[in-house]
Design an enzyme around this catalytic site. Structure first.
Site, PDB file in Angstrom:
ATOM      1  CB  CYS A 113      -4.790   5.060   9.466  1.00  0.00           C
ATOM      2  SG  CYS A 113      -5.671   4.497   7.989  1.00  0.00           S
ATOM      3  CG  PHE A 139      -1.757  -1.226   1.393  1.00  0.00           C
ATOM      4  CD1 PHE A 139      -2.926  -1.418   0.674  1.00  0.00           C
ATOM      5  CD2 PHE A 139      -1.365  -2.206   2.297  1.00  0.00           C
ATOM      6  CE1 PHE A 139      -3.689  -2.572   0.846  1.00  0.00           C
ATOM      7  CE2 PHE A 139      -2.120  -3.359   2.479  1.00  0.00           C
ATOM      8  CZ  PHE A 139      -3.288  -3.536   1.750  1.00  0.00           C
TER       9      PHE A 139
END
Length: 396
Positions: free
Chosen positions: A340, A228
């Site tokens: 996150c 990512f």
């Protein structure tokens, strides 16, 4: 006459702890007819002043607190005071890191509910997510102009959460010109390209600065897999740290193109970097089938949980990718893994990663914990400001 909100009996407890939100169920009655974003006074059931807030008639968070001082007016000078304080709190971090890109306002954590502001060189990017922020947009811009007179100001309020506040998505120049090309910022001596117009969030993830620096220590002579990767900034630190090879993986070709340019901006060895356009979940399984192994893996996925209802599914997702990552790590390899998702509590994330190790048949040693960089502070009265969790693990 100003509008007023009166709370249900006993619902002032959170305000006494200076929490900045009032939910709709806490409200007993509203005096007057406050419009979207209007400033209202908040009173207890007994009529005692508690706070001054921005009103949002359609949101579950019905009011967001601007101030707990009854004498404080909400105007340009108010925003200038709050932004100046936020900037002063960050000066040491900015100077020590030689940062030309940093978060100026972390919304509620800086006493500015719904107002996220990042500075990228001579561009300031605002993300205004609350009704109050929208209502006072002009004053916010004027305050920013006083604080940073030489900067352009651009809005990136193209976020779904604005719908909950009864607001439309919007982008565009608020002062000066829109950028015509990516802006290059400096972070810990590295040059990083930021696409303000089309990049994620405000254009870049400033919050992972410390985590990127941590990777550099685990890179010398290593084969690194950067999952990512977005614009490849973890990969830059790996290259500067002397990695043997770094493979940057993302589904976005424009992001990978930027990642390659970032290597060139910093005159790092492009022959040691590979850029793979692929779904991370599929590629991890492919590498496992091929028997491919790495010394160090970075797992920095997007937010998996936007609501509590999605948390169980998010746990499965985090467990899956971490399990496979551990299976393709060499014995004693290093995993830097992150969440996150603000709803994913630190202990729960650690448990998910530990369960992934069990399912992978591996032993796990947690060496360090990481979190958001210091220009993303967490106010004592707003624990929700803590959202970025990271773990550095040794896997055997």
């Amino acid at each position: 006459m100003s509008c007023a909100v009166y709370l249900q009996p006993g619902r002032e407890k959170s305000l006494k702890r200076k929490h900045p939100w009032i939910f709709s169920k806490a409200i007993k009655k509203v005096k007057g007819k406050p419009a979207l974003g209007d400033t209202v006074k908040i009173y207890s059931n007994e009529g005692k002043y508690l706070a001054t807030a921005a009103y949002s008639p359609d949101s579950q968070i019905r009011a967001r607190i601007w101030s707990f001082d009854e004498s404080e007016s909400i105007d340009k000078d108010f925003f200038l005071r709050r932004l100046t304080r936020a900037f002063d709190a960050r000066r040491q971090v900015i100077e020590e890191g030689g940062l030309t890109g940093f978060r100026l306002s972390a919304a509620e954590s800086d006493g500015l509910p719904g107002i996220t502001i990042d500075k990228f060189d001579n561009y300031i990017v605002c993300q205004l997510l609350s009704a109050g922020a929208e209502r006072y947009k002009g004053d916010i811009v004027q305050a920013l102009r006083e604080l940073f007179p030489d900067c352009h100001i651009y809005e990136r309020s193209d976020v779904d959460v604005r719908k909950k506040e009864g607001l439309e998505k919007t982008t565009g120049a608020l002062w000066g010109d829109a950028p015509t090309e990516p802006v290059v910022i400096t972070e810990n001596g590295l040059k990083l390209e930021v696409d303000i117009l089309n990049g994620h969030k405000t254009g870049f993830y400033l919050d992972q600065r410390d985590s990127r620096a941590a990777l550099e220590r685990f890179s010398k002579g290593k084969d690194v897999l950067n999952c990512f990767c977005y614009t490849g900034t973890f990969g830059l630190y790996a290259l500067r740290g002397g990695c043997n090879k770094v493979i940057n993986v993302d589904v976005s070709q424009p992001a990978l193109d930027t990642a390659k340019r970032n290597v060139e901006h910093n005159e790092l060895d492009l022959s040691r970097a590979e850029f793979v356009k692929q779904d991370v979940f599929k590629l991890l399984r492919q590498y496992r089938e091929e028997g491919r192994q790495f010394d160090t893996i970075v797992m920095d996925p997007p937010k998996f949980a936007e609501s509590k209802a999605q948390l169980t599914g998010a746990c499965r997702g985090y467990k899956d990718i971490n399990m496979i990552a551990m299976q393709i790590l060499k014995p004693g390899g290093t995993l830097l893994t992150f969440s996150c998702s603000g709803l994913m509590e630190q202990n729960l994330f650690q448990k998910v990663v530990a369960d992934a190790a069990l399912d992978a048949g591996k032993e796990l040693l947690i060496m360090e914990r990481l979190n958001q960089a210091a220009d993303h502070p967490i106010a004592g009265n707003y624990p929700e400001g803590f959202y970025l969790k990271g773990i550095i693990c040794k896997v055997y």
